[in-house]
Write an enzyme that holds these catalytic residues in place. Sequence first.
Site, PDB file in Angstrom:
ATOM      1  N   CYS A 133     -30.494  32.923  -0.552  1.00 59.88           N
ATOM      2  CA  CYS A 133     -30.569  31.555  -0.026  1.00 59.88           C
ATOM      3  C   CYS A 133     -31.887  31.374   0.740  1.00 59.88           C
ATOM      4  CB  CYS A 133     -29.375  31.306   0.890  1.00 59.88           C
ATOM      5  SG  CYS A 133     -29.512  29.792   1.847  1.00 59.88           S
ATOM      6  N   CYS A 138     -31.314  30.755   4.503  1.00 62.91           N
ATOM      7  CA  CYS A 138     -30.950  31.981   5.224  1.00 62.91           C
ATOM      8  C   CYS A 138     -32.187  32.850   5.440  1.00 62.91           C
ATOM      9  CB  CYS A 138     -29.901  32.773   4.442  1.00 62.91           C
ATOM     10  SG  CYS A 138     -28.214  32.163   4.617  1.00 62.91           S
ATOM     11  N   ASP A 176     -39.662  19.706   6.992  1.00 59.85           N
ATOM     12  CA  ASP A 176     -39.465  19.757   5.545  1.00 59.85           C
ATOM     13  C   ASP A 176     -40.813  19.987   4.872  1.00 59.85           C
ATOM     14  OD1 ASP A 176     -37.043  18.507   3.471  1.00 59.85           O
ATOM     15  OD2 ASP A 176     -39.066  18.776   2.684  1.00 59.85           O
ATOM     16  N   ASN A 211     -27.243  15.659   1.753  1.00 61.72           N
ATOM     17  CA  ASN A 211     -26.947  15.502   0.333  1.00 61.72           C
ATOM     18  C   ASN A 211     -25.919  16.543  -0.089  1.00 61.72           C
ATOM     19  OD1 ASN A 211     -28.895  13.409  -0.043  1.00 61.72           O
ATOM     20  ND2 ASN A 211     -30.501  14.961   0.006  1.00 61.72           N
ATOM     21  N   HIS A 268     -27.316  25.460   1.125  1.00 56.79           N
ATOM     22  CA  HIS A 268     -27.039  25.881   2.515  1.00 56.79           C
ATOM     23  C   HIS A 268     -27.021  24.568   3.281  1.00 56.79           C
ATOM     24  CE1 HIS A 268     -27.970  28.734   6.107  1.00 56.79           C
ATOM     25  NE2 HIS A 268     -27.851  27.516   6.628  1.00 56.79           N
ATOM     26  N   HIS A 325     -27.510  21.438   5.229  1.00 57.58           N
ATOM     27  CA  HIS A 325     -28.638  21.009   6.061  1.00 57.58           C
ATOM     28  C   HIS A 325     -28.562  19.511   6.244  1.00 57.58           C
ATOM     29  CE1 HIS A 325     -29.817  21.095   1.835  1.00 57.58           C
ATOM     30  NE2 HIS A 325     -30.615  20.061   2.076  1.00 57.58           N
ATOM     31  N   HIS A 371     -30.930  16.308   6.905  1.00 62.50           N
ATOM     32  CA  HIS A 371     -32.278  15.750   6.968  1.00 62.50           C
ATOM     33  C   HIS A 371     -32.357  14.824   8.183  1.00 62.50           C
ATOM     34  CE1 HIS A 371     -33.540  16.772   2.760  1.00 62.50           C
ATOM     35  NE2 HIS A 371     -32.230  16.789   2.575  1.00 62.50           N
TER      36      HIS A 371
HETATM   37  P1  AMP Z   1     -31.776  18.698  -0.545  1.00 56.32           P
HETATM   38  O1  AMP Z   1     -32.481  18.253  -1.785  1.00 56.32           O
HETATM   39  O2  AMP Z   1     -31.031  17.637   0.162  1.00 56.32           O
HETATM   40  O3  AMP Z   1     -30.916  19.927  -0.814  1.00 56.32           O
HETATM   41  O4  AMP Z   1     -32.912  19.109   0.476  1.00 56.32           O
HETATM   42  C1  AMP Z   1     -33.618  20.303   0.408  1.00 56.32           C
HETATM   43  C2  AMP Z   1     -34.883  20.081   1.160  1.00 56.32           C
HETATM   44  O5  AMP Z   1     -35.430  21.338   1.495  1.00 56.32           O
HETATM   45  C3  AMP Z   1     -35.963  19.320   0.370  1.00 56.32           C
HETATM   46  O6  AMP Z   1     -36.315  18.140   1.081  1.00 56.32           O
HETATM   47  C4  AMP Z   1     -37.116  20.324   0.288  1.00 56.32           C
HETATM   48  O7  AMP Z   1     -38.378  19.700   0.425  1.00 56.32           O
HETATM   49  C5  AMP Z   1     -36.819  21.236   1.457  1.00 56.32           C
HETATM   50  N1  AMP Z   1     -37.322  22.607   1.315  1.00 56.32           N
HETATM   51  C6  AMP Z   1     -37.142  23.449   0.273  1.00 56.32           C
HETATM   52  N2  AMP Z   1     -37.719  24.628   0.522  1.00 56.32           N
HETATM   53  C7  AMP Z   1     -38.267  24.550   1.764  1.00 56.32           C
HETATM   54  C8  AMP Z   1     -38.998  25.449   2.603  1.00 56.32           C
HETATM   55  N3  AMP Z   1     -39.300  26.702   2.201  1.00 56.32           N
HETATM   56  N4  AMP Z   1     -39.404  25.010   3.806  1.00 56.32           N
HETATM   57  C9  AMP Z   1     -39.118  23.755   4.225  1.00 56.32           C
HETATM   58  N5  AMP Z   1     -38.411  22.865   3.494  1.00 56.32           N
HETATM   59  C10 AMP Z   1     -38.003  23.258   2.278  1.00 56.32           C
HETATM   60 ZN    ZN Z   2     -27.983  30.182   3.481  1.00 55.48          ZN
END
Ligand code: AMP
Ligand code: ZN
Length: 114
Positions: free
Chosen positions: A5, A8, A31, A87, A98, A100, A102
């Site tokens: 993940c 994680c 982000d 989402n 995982h 999260h 926004h």
């Molecule tokens: P979701 O599409 O709602 O699952 O959101 C996932 C978010 O994680 C997206 O907005 C990506 O831009 C962000 N994301 C993915 N990998 C990373 C990372 N390594 N560092 C910061 N944000 C990330």
């Molecule tokens: Zn995780």
Amino acid sequence: MDKNCVFCRIIAGEIPSQKVFEDEDMLIIKDINPNAPVHLLLLPKEHYANIIDMTEAQSQNLARCIKKLSTIVDDLGLEDGFRLVSNKGENGCQSVEHLHIHILGGERLPEKLA
Ligand code: AMP
Ligand code: ZN
């Protein structure tokens, strides 16, 4: 910790991130692909995929994390307001499994969907 993940691995410090807040319950990072002038991700430290899978204890922890935002919004540049989005699944376009939240702000956001 789920070693497959990405969040994680960020929480464990294995993948670099731009941290803006951390305590025992959560990490808040920028982000990597921002959709607003301020686009942060609140990551509970415990791994679970989404609010449907979360346990009662995890839901109480998440509530504590969100409540704590009230003490840091000004420091995060969100004093004029913000939007929280989580989402879930395919129709929600969730891309990281995982949970999260926004946190979007820093300008007047586009017309909302809901
Ligand atoms: P979701 O599409 O709602 O699952 O959101 C996932 C978010 O994680 C997206 O907005 C990506 O831009 C962000 N994301 C993915 N990998 C990373 C990372 N390594 N560092 C910061 N944000 C990330
Ligand atoms: Zn995780």
